[in-house]
Structures are given as C-alpha cells and as structure tokens.
Scaffold this motif. Structure first.
Motif, mmCIF file in Angstrom:
data_model
loop_
_atom_site.group_PDB
_atom_site.id
_atom_site.type_symbol
_atom_site.label_atom_id
_atom_site.label_comp_id
_atom_site.label_asym_id
_atom_site.label_seq_id
_atom_site.Cartn_x
_atom_site.Cartn_y
_atom_site.Cartn_z
ATOM 1 N N ALA A 144 0.839 -1.204 0.000
ATOM 2 C CA ALA A 144 0.000 0.000 0.000
ATOM 3 C C ALA A 144 0.873 1.253 0.000
ATOM 4 N N GLU A 145 0.327 2.324 -0.566
ATOM 5 C CA GLU A 145 0.995 3.624 -0.515
ATOM 6 C C GLU A 145 0.498 4.386 0.706
ATOM 7 N N LEU A 146 1.420 4.897 1.501
ATOM 8 C CA LEU A 146 1.068 5.656 2.708
ATOM 9 C C LEU A 146 0.735 7.093 2.339
ATOM 10 N N PHE A 147 -0.403 7.567 2.822
ATOM 11 C CA PHE A 147 -0.795 8.975 2.678
ATOM 12 C C PHE A 147 -0.830 9.592 4.079
ATOM 13 N N TYR A 148 0.044 10.563 4.292
ATOM 14 C CA TYR A 148 0.215 11.159 5.623
ATOM 15 C C TYR A 148 -0.782 12.295 5.825
ATOM 16 N N SER A 149 -1.090 12.581 7.102
ATOM 17 C CA SER A 149 -2.157 13.554 7.377
ATOM 18 C C SER A 149 -1.724 15.001 7.192
ATOM 19 N N HIS A 150 -0.469 15.316 7.509
ATOM 20 C CA HIS A 150 -0.056 16.733 7.554
ATOM 21 C C HIS A 150 1.346 16.916 6.981
ATOM 22 N N ASP A 151 1.588 16.437 5.800
ATOM 23 C CA ASP A 151 2.935 16.464 5.215
ATOM 24 C C ASP A 151 2.949 17.383 4.003
#
Ligand code: 5PN
Ligand code: ZN
Ligand code: ZN
Length: 254
Positions: free
Chosen positions: A232-239
């Motif tokens: 999976a590709e990680l999608f960060y909350s506040h980057d």
C-alpha cells in the motif's frame, strides 16, 4: 456498478511548531501544514474520512495556528470541486475528534457518523492536555446544529468492500487509519494523525500531541508493516512536501 474513486478534498492549512511535529527533536520554528479530507465514492455509498478544521473556530480558539482556508477549501466548497453536494455524503468517518479533523462534520447532516466508541468517550471527557485538541465539539452538539446519527465501532472493521478501518491508538484513545483498495492502483493507506509526515515515519519520531507515546510509536510501526504487507501507498495527514505530490479534487485515484 461503478468502480471506487478516491478524491482528496483540500481543507487549507495551519501552523504549528516544529517541536510539535517532531516530539523532543524539532527543529523548532513555524511549520505550515495541510489538512484534507478523503472522499471515497464507492458503490455502497460516499464515505468521507475527516472533514478538516472550521476556520471560525480556529480563529477564535487557536488564532496562533494562523488558519488559511478559502471558500473552495471548506467542506461544501471542496465537495463541489469534486462534483458533489454535502447531502450526497452517506457516511462520515473521523480518524479522531481533534478540531482539525472534524470541523466540517456539521455540514454533513444526511450522513451516518461512524465513530470509534473509545474516541467518542475520550473527546467528551478529555485529559487536561487534550482539551485544546478536542476544543471543537460542534459535531457532537445535538440541539442547535444537528443530531449526528452515530454508529459506534470497535476493532478493525471493513465498512464497505475494500474500505477497512485500522485501529491505531496512541495519538488519541480511539484513532482509526483507513485502507482503501482500488481496481487500478496500489491500495491507499491513510495514516491520519498516527503519522503526520513521511519524516515522522522514517525517523521513528512521533508528534508531541499524543495520549500515549508508546502506543503512538507502536501504531506507526503497525502502519509501516501493513503498508509492506499490502504493497500500500502511505498517505500522511499533515505532510506539506508529500501533499504537493498528491492528486487533489477534481482529480481522483481509481
Ligand atoms: C493542529 C493541532 N494543533 C493543536 C493540537 C492539540 O492541542 O492537540 C492536537 C492538535 C493539533 O492537531
Ligand atoms: Zn490529531
Ligand atoms: Zn491533525
């Protein structure tokens, strides 16, 4: 039946200190970071994960976070960009009830509100150091705004085919990350505030806002392992840096 589409709804930005992003490490100084919601347009419904901050609330209660939010970055404005209206959203899921993730819930009056049981309890009786984080309770106010139709959840839950909520406690008591499977690309793993940025992940450094630092670190490791297992590709909350690369509405992932 149409296939699943994922739209990132831009919600504007806030400023916090570098020592809040990287606990006990910094460097200090102003960091402006993005806030966004994730609309999953799915055959079983339209699921919105996180609803950003309410600008008026931040201006009143946390003006030092210097909120920037245009009309197009409000929940109704961002939904419109994607071709939807607030009434179209069937389910709201909040990763957790910090003000920068639930500020737009009040617009989503037709939706069922999916919620971790522990998170709802925690936001209603926060620890003293959590009060600012949980300062926007408009989403839970029954009388003058709306009465949320809550469905309380616990544990790992598949809320629709290919949309899975993963318990990632530590940042808050009942935090959920979200894994979404799509037909045409790698699965998307939305960390929520269990990991603010890629750099938090890569340096094993949690944010300074947390209920339990050890649980926070374990949850971040759990996300890393899960991403590897599912490719999976990680999608960060506040980057801010990663966010530039993400496709935002009206674009979508499918
Ligand atoms: C963006 C932000 N600012 C302040 C707080 C806080 O006190 O708890 C969580 C949080 C935030 O996510
Ligand atoms: Zn948070
Ligand atoms: Zn946040």
């Amino acid at each position: 039946m149409s296939d699943t589409k994922v739209y990132l709804l831009d919600g504007g930005s806030l400023v916090i200190d570098g020592f809040h992003v990287f606990w006990n490490r910094g460097p200090g100084g102003e960091v402006r970071f993005p806030c966004y919601g994730v609309l999953v347009d799915h055959p079983e419904g339209k699921f919105l994960y996180d609803t950003g901050f309410d600008k008026e609330h931040v201006e009143k209660v946390l003006p030092f976070e210097k909120p920037l939010q245009t009309d197009a970055q409000t929940v109704p404005g961002a939904l419109k960009l994607a071709g939807f209206r607030p009434e179209d959203v069937t389910h709201v899921i909040n990763s957790h009830y910090h003000f920068d993730h639930c500020g737009g819930n009040k617009y989503l009056t037709s939706a069922k509100t999916l919620c971790h049981k522990t998170e709802l309890e925690a936001c209603r009786s926060p620890e003293p150091f959590e009060q600012l984080g949980y300062s926007d309770r408009a989403f839970d106010i029954a009388d003058d705004i709306y009465t949320p139709n809550y469905e309380l959840l616990e544990g790992q839950v598949e809320i629709a085919k290919g949309i899975c909520l993963i318990e990632t406690p530590g940042h808050t008591a009942g935090h959920y990350s979200m894994l979404v499977e799509l037909k045409g690309r790698r699965p998307m793993l939305f960390t929520g505030d269990a990991c603010y940025t890629r750099q938090n992940m890569d340096t094993d450094c949690i944010s300074s806002f947390h209920l339990d630092p050890v649980a926070s670190l374990n949850s971040m490791h759990q996300l890393r392992t899960l991403a590897e297992e599912h490719d999976a590709e990680l999608f960060y909350s506040h980057d801010a840096e990663s966010y530039e690369e993400y496709l935002k509405a009206p674009g979508y992932y499918e």
